[in-house]
Motif scaffolding. Structure first.
Motif, PDB file in Angstrom:
ATOM      1  N   SER A 126       0.836  -1.205   0.000  1.00  0.00           N
ATOM      2  CA  SER A 126       0.000   0.000   0.000  1.00  0.00           C
ATOM      3  C   SER A 126       0.865   1.248   0.000  1.00  0.00           C
ATOM      4  N   SER A 127       0.300   2.319  -0.539  1.00  0.00           N
ATOM      5  CA  SER A 127       0.965   3.622  -0.450  1.00  0.00           C
ATOM      6  C   SER A 127       1.095   4.080   0.999  1.00  0.00           C
ATOM      7  N   THR A 128       0.322   3.483   1.913  1.00  0.00           N
ATOM      8  CA  THR A 128       0.375   3.900   3.324  1.00  0.00           C
ATOM      9  C   THR A 128       1.706   3.584   3.986  1.00  0.00           C
ATOM     10  N   VAL A 129       2.562   2.758   3.363  1.00  0.00           N
ATOM     11  CA  VAL A 129       3.874   2.495   3.958  1.00  0.00           C
ATOM     12  C   VAL A 129       4.731   3.754   3.986  1.00  0.00           C
ATOM     13  N   TYR A 130       4.444   4.728   3.108  1.00  0.00           N
ATOM     14  CA  TYR A 130       5.265   5.935   3.015  1.00  0.00           C
ATOM     15  C   TYR A 130       4.909   6.971   4.078  1.00  0.00           C
ATOM     16  N   GLY A 131       3.694   6.916   4.627  1.00  0.00           N
ATOM     17  CA  GLY A 131       3.249   7.979   5.505  1.00  0.00           C
ATOM     18  C   GLY A 131       3.018   9.259   4.720  1.00  0.00           C
ATOM     19  N   GLU A 132       3.282  10.388   5.330  1.00  0.00           N
ATOM     20  CA  GLU A 132       3.093  11.682   4.663  1.00  0.00           C
ATOM     21  C   GLU A 132       4.413  12.097   4.017  1.00  0.00           C
ATOM     22  N   ALA A 133       4.595  11.649   2.780  1.00  0.00           N
ATOM     23  CA  ALA A 133       5.868  11.803   2.074  1.00  0.00           C
ATOM     24  C   ALA A 133       5.754  12.852   0.979  1.00  0.00           C
ATOM     25  N   PRO A 134       6.884  13.396   0.528  1.00  0.00           N
ATOM     26  CA  PRO A 134       6.857  14.327  -0.617  1.00  0.00           C
ATOM     27  C   PRO A 134       6.265  13.640  -1.841  1.00  0.00           C
ATOM     28  N   VAL A 189      -3.880   9.722   5.172  1.00  0.00           N
ATOM     29  CA  VAL A 189      -2.862  10.553   4.529  1.00  0.00           C
ATOM     30  C   VAL A 189      -3.598  11.485   3.570  1.00  0.00           C
ATOM     31  N   PRO A 190      -3.641  12.792   3.848  1.00  0.00           N
ATOM     32  CA  PRO A 190      -4.517  13.679   3.060  1.00  0.00           C
ATOM     33  C   PRO A 190      -4.035  13.949   1.639  1.00  0.00           C
ATOM     34  N   LYS A 191      -2.738  13.863   1.396  1.00  0.00           N
ATOM     35  CA  LYS A 191      -2.207  14.111   0.051  1.00  0.00           C
ATOM     36  C   LYS A 191      -1.336  12.921  -0.344  1.00  0.00           C
ATOM     37  N   MET A 192      -1.609  12.334  -1.506  1.00  0.00           N
ATOM     38  CA  MET A 192      -0.826  11.188  -1.950  1.00  0.00           C
ATOM     39  C   MET A 192      -0.755  11.149  -3.469  1.00  0.00           C
ATOM     40  N   ARG A 193       0.464  11.096  -3.982  1.00  0.00           N
ATOM     41  CA  ARG A 193       0.677  10.777  -5.396  1.00  0.00           C
ATOM     42  C   ARG A 193       1.985  10.016  -5.499  1.00  0.00           C
ATOM     43  N   LEU A 194       1.908   8.824  -6.049  1.00  0.00           N
ATOM     44  CA  LEU A 194       3.072   7.967  -6.162  1.00  0.00           C
ATOM     45  C   LEU A 194       3.789   8.211  -7.483  1.00  0.00           C
ATOM     46  N   SER A 195       5.095   8.164  -7.463  1.00  0.00           N
ATOM     47  CA  SER A 195       5.854   8.142  -8.706  1.00  0.00           C
ATOM     48  C   SER A 195       5.674   6.778  -9.364  1.00  0.00           C
ATOM     49  N   ILE A 196       5.377   6.765 -10.654  1.00  0.00           N
ATOM     50  CA  ILE A 196       5.283   5.493 -11.377  1.00  0.00           C
ATOM     51  C   ILE A 196       6.363   5.417 -12.465  1.00  0.00           C
ATOM     52  N   GLU A 197       7.446   6.156 -12.277  1.00  0.00           N
ATOM     53  CA  GLU A 197       8.528   6.142 -13.257  1.00  0.00           C
ATOM     54  C   GLU A 197       9.187   4.766 -13.336  1.00  0.00           C
ATOM     55  N   LYS A 198       9.331   4.081 -12.210  1.00  0.00           N
ATOM     56  CA  LYS A 198       9.936   2.745 -12.209  1.00  0.00           C
ATOM     57  C   LYS A 198       9.059   1.770 -12.992  1.00  0.00           C
TER      58      LYS A 198
END
Length: 309
Positions: free
Chosen positions: A118-126, A272-281
């Motif tokens: 899950s994206s939740t592993v990152y917490g509130e990340a850039p 986490v109120p703001k979330m956008r994952l990089s999908i470059e990989k």
């Protein structure tokens, strides 16, 4: 890897993502076994062509004999409620499921596992957040459990010749979804077309991925990523705010409600109120989503209106 000749176990295969994955695997020619305790999933969601075993993976004996002749495991089974009133119990249950599964896989000499993290592993990340972002500081017990499971899988991969694919999901939407913002808004507006109550301030903004893209990305990663541990973000390059989701749902239902807000910058503790994952990989591996975040929300809204109204 050619999925068509694989014998695959899907834990949590009676749930939202799991049932869509099972349908795709069967369509691609795989032989599929589903294990689910049906606490949140439903046996009715599982295609008749799949073998079904009702079992609770917190029981260490639940998989006795189930993994015989299995080539690959997709591990989706988990308690998924982020805003739970028993966070420590949820953490214990989820990590216990993964530990029991790993022990059963070792006993049966099964060496490949794809895990829905899950994206939740990152917490509130850039944002956008890449897979190598650190330190990982989840802010919910659910996210902490996902991170712990990734650690268990990594340790087993590096010590017991296991191949692992970790999928760090954005918000996945589509037909069959329940207990999330789109079906919640549809149900609220069906009950009261004039007023919509929105958790938080409506400014929460996240990436939404349609289930068809999600399943396609999962299978693309398994087919093409070959390291011992392969961790990939699954999402879109765009985001959608809660207010925007409300507007899309209202538009598709041909309504013009007033909005009421519960207040605060997030919907619940651990959100986490703001979330956008990089999908470059993932893009470098040769896969791109077919739908933007807004398009995924709109398509899902239409699909869920057909189901719920």
């Amino acid at each position: 890897m050619d999925i068509s000749d694989q014998r695959i176990l899907v834990t949590g295969g009676a749930g939202f993502v799991g049932s869509h994955l099972v349908d795709r695997l069967l369509a691609d020619g795989a032989a599929v076994t589903v294990v689910d305790n049906c606490s949140t999933g439903s046996r009715d969601r599982v295609a008749d062509d799949a073998r079904f075993v009702e079992a609770d993976l917190t029981d260490p004996d639940a998989l006795d004999g189930v993994l015989d002749d299995i080539d690959l495991v997709f591990h989706l089974a988990a308690s998924k409620l982020v805003n739970t009133d028993r966070p420590h119990g949820q953490f214990e249950d989820n990590t216990k499921m993964t530990l029991n599964l790993l022990e059963a896989m070792a006993d049966a000499d099964v060496t490949q596992i794809a895990y829905t993290s899950s994206s939740t592993v990152y917490g509130e990340a850039p944002r956008p957040t890449p897979e190598d972002y650190a330190p990982l500081e989840p802010i919910s017990a659910y996210g902490a459990g996902k991170l712990a499971d990734e650690g268990l899988l990594s340790a087993r991969a590096h010590s017991h010749d296991l191949t692992v694919w970790n999928f760090r999901f954005a918000n996945v939407v589509g037909p069959g979804l329940r207990g999330a913002v789109i079906p919640d808004f549809i149900e609220k507006l069906t009950e009261n077309p004039d007023t919509l109550t929105i958790l938080g301030d409506g400014r929460q903004e996240k990436s939404y991925l349609h289930i068809t893209d999600c399943v396609d990305a999962m299978l693309h990663i398994v087919a093409n990523a070959t390291d011992a541990v392969n961790s990939y973000n699954l999402g879109t390059r765009t985001t959608t705010s809660v207010d925007r989701i409300a507007a899309i749902v209202a538009d598709e239902m041909d309504l013009d409600p007033d909005y009421e807000y519960t207040g605060g910058d997030r919907g619940w503790t651990g959100d986490v109120p703001k979330m956008r994952l990089s999908i470059e990989k993932l893009s470098a591996l040769g896969w791109e989503p077919t739908l933007s975040s807004d398009a995924a929300v709109r398509r899902s809204t239409r699909e869920l209106i057909d189901e719920l109204c």
